[in-house]
Design a protein around this motif. Structure first.
Motif, PDB file in Angstrom:
ATOM      1  N   UNK A  42     -27.589 -35.771 -12.107  1.00 54.81           N
ATOM      2  CA  UNK A  42     -27.400 -35.137 -12.520  1.00 54.81           C
ATOM      3  C   UNK A  42     -26.736 -34.925 -13.834  1.00 54.81           C
ATOM      4  N   UNK A  43     -26.478 -33.888 -14.515  1.00 52.15           N
ATOM      5  CA  UNK A  43     -26.373 -33.978 -15.940  1.00 52.15           C
ATOM      6  C   UNK A  43     -25.312 -34.182 -15.873  1.00 52.15           C
ATOM      7  N   UNK A  44     -24.913 -34.726 -17.706  1.00 52.15           N
ATOM      8  CA  UNK A  44     -24.238 -35.649 -18.368  1.00 52.15           C
ATOM      9  C   UNK A  44     -22.545 -34.491 -17.998  1.00 52.15           C
ATOM     10  N   UNK A  45     -21.509 -35.075 -17.955  1.00 49.52           N
ATOM     11  CA  UNK A  45     -20.011 -34.753 -18.302  1.00 49.52           C
ATOM     12  C   UNK A  45     -19.824 -34.643 -18.995  1.00 49.52           C
ATOM     13  N   UNK A  46     -18.496 -33.912 -19.773  1.00 51.62           N
ATOM     14  CA  UNK A  46     -17.806 -34.459 -20.849  1.00 51.62           C
ATOM     15  C   UNK A  46     -16.754 -34.690 -20.617  1.00 51.62           C
ATOM     16  N   UNK A  47     -16.121 -35.242 -21.146  1.00 46.29           N
ATOM     17  CA  UNK A  47     -14.639 -35.550 -21.217  1.00 46.29           C
ATOM     18  C   UNK A  47     -13.996 -35.532 -22.162  1.00 46.29           C
ATOM     19  N   UNK A  48     -12.249 -35.543 -22.222  1.00 48.90           N
ATOM     20  CA  UNK A  48     -11.248 -35.316 -23.570  1.00 48.90           C
ATOM     21  C   UNK A  48     -10.860 -36.542 -23.523  1.00 48.90           C
ATOM     22  N   UNK A  49     -10.564 -37.764 -24.058  1.00 47.94           N
ATOM     23  CA  UNK A  49      -9.775 -39.087 -23.543  1.00 47.94           C
ATOM     24  C   UNK A  49      -9.262 -38.601 -24.964  1.00 47.94           C
ATOM     25  N   UNK A  50      -7.879 -39.357 -24.699  1.00 48.79           N
ATOM     26  CA  UNK A  50      -6.798 -39.921 -25.658  1.00 48.79           C
ATOM     27  C   UNK A  50      -6.709 -40.716 -25.853  1.00 48.79           C
ATOM     28  N   UNK A  51      -6.669 -40.787 -27.559  1.00 51.42           N
ATOM     29  CA  UNK A  51      -6.563 -42.351 -28.201  1.00 51.42           C
ATOM     30  C   UNK A  51      -5.623 -42.163 -29.832  1.00 51.42           C
ATOM     31  N   UNK A  52      -4.567 -42.940 -29.229  1.00 51.68           N
ATOM     32  CA  UNK A  52      -4.007 -43.261 -30.228  1.00 51.68           C
ATOM     33  C   UNK A  52      -3.891 -43.737 -31.647  1.00 51.68           C
TER      34      UNK A  52
END
Length: 369
Positions: free
Chosen positions: A41-51
């Protein structure tokens, strides 16, 4: 650190690896059959909220973010390795919008929130999946699917309970310094504040709220004049606005009422929903006004301004009146939060009643065996 609150990026997920057509050819297995594995499977791109991140500066210059491709399958039932996912850390309060469709993909409102931005492609099938009783030597295989590609706009809207409005040199930075832990630059010239400042106001050990200060507005701001309009988006999440007015300008030709009306006009021109937010009037720098003239000047300003809402008289420099204002703000916010909590509980109760009122014998809700 340079404050960046808007950026445009492109995210490209990884393609899936291809499946393979292969056959077992071991010495003692003359009829080994197909053994082609699937692609990874190809890599997925995620957004992560970081304080721990408070600006979008990392995305101002790094425009392209690409995930890896999955490996191709191999013989002997070997499947290709999936590519690693990519995680993009963003400040809490970031709004992610698809540039092409205008769709709001996500609103990152709490620490640790994770949202998929671009899904990686699925790996292709090897010929091991196409074996049947009538097709014992299949040569079919499929290629991996392409990963998603998106162009995104990132907008940072700081999370604060209270926002400050006012002309340059109205005393907003002095006020936020007096009541919170924020330490913005303070000077005797306009536009000292060049980017939003956040401060935590401690009412007591367990009671606090967040206040946001943005660069001062001037007449024509909604059309691009000055700096403040670039940061008005940061007030859109606030529950209360404080309109701070300099009641004792250094220049006698400056009319505080005219300046206050100009702020209100620009606010309405920029965003009606922002204009409709609860707004309190805070008359600042009363320490400069002779004590005998204070009541008259305040009354004259309120009358000419046509103000019907709450009015507070303070001196941010001496902190006179600031404590009473802070207590009133916290009481207002606490009441508002309690009302929202009761509204949520009422909605949950109504939903529970609706579920409990369902007749189990109603044929519309029969579970099929």
């Amino acid at each position: 650190m340079k404050f960046i609150d808007e950026a445009r990026i492109e995210v490209v997920a990884g393609d899936g690896g291809n499946g393979v057509a292969s056959f077992c050819r071991e010495k003692f297995r003359p009829f080994g059959g197909p053994d082609g594995g699937d692609g990874g499977k190809g890599g997925t791109i995620w957004a992560v909220a970081d304080r721990n991140v408070n600006t979008l500066i990392d995305y101002r210059y790094a425009k392209l973010h690409r995930a890896g491709r999955g490996e191709n399958g191999r013989g002997s039932d070997c499947y290709g390795k999936g590519a690693d996912d990519v995680y993009l850390r963003m400040p809490v309060g970031t709004l992610i919008v698809d540039l092409n469709t205008g769709e709001h993909i996500a609103d990152m409102t709490f620490h640790g929130q994770t949202v998929m931005l671009a899904k990686g492609g699925e790996g292709g099938w090897g010929n091991i999946h196409f074996k049947t009783s009538t097709n014992r030597a299949p040569r079919q295989k499929t290629e991996g699917k392409e990963g998603e590609r998106r162009e995104l706009r990132l907008e940072l809207k700081v999370l604060a309970d209270v926002g400050l409005l006012g002309m340059p040199n109205a005393g907003k930075s002095t006020f936020i310094t007096a009541v919170s832990n924020a330490r913005p630059k303070i000077a005797d010239y306009p536009f000292t504040t060049l980017h939003p400042n956040l401060g935590v106001v401690r009412v007591s050990h367990e009671k606090s709220f967040v206040i946001a200060d943005i660069p001062g507005l001037i007449e024509g701001a909604a059309d691009g004049a000055g700096l403040g309009v670039q940061f008005l988006r940061h007030l859109q999440r606030t529950g209360l606005l404080l309109h701070i007015v300099d009641l004792a300008p250094f220049n006698d030709e400056v009319d505080p009422v005219k300046e206050a009306k100009a702020i209100v006009k620009e606010l309405k021109k920029y965003d009606q929903s922002l204009f409709d937010k609860p707004r309190w009037l805070v008359l600042n720098k009363l320490d400069v006004v002779p004590e005998a003239e204070r009541a008259k000047r305040v009354k004259d300003f309120v009358k000419r301004f046509g103000w019907k809402g709450p009015v507070f008289e303070i001196s941010a420099l001496n902190r006179d009146g600031c404590e009473d204002l802070i207590n009133e703000i916290y009481s207002y916010l606490a009441t508002k939060r309690a009302e929202e909590h009761r509204s949520e509980e009422t909605q949950m109760t109504e939903e529970a009643r609706a579920i409990s009122s369902i007749d189990p014998d109603d044929p519309r809700f029969k579970v099929l065996d």
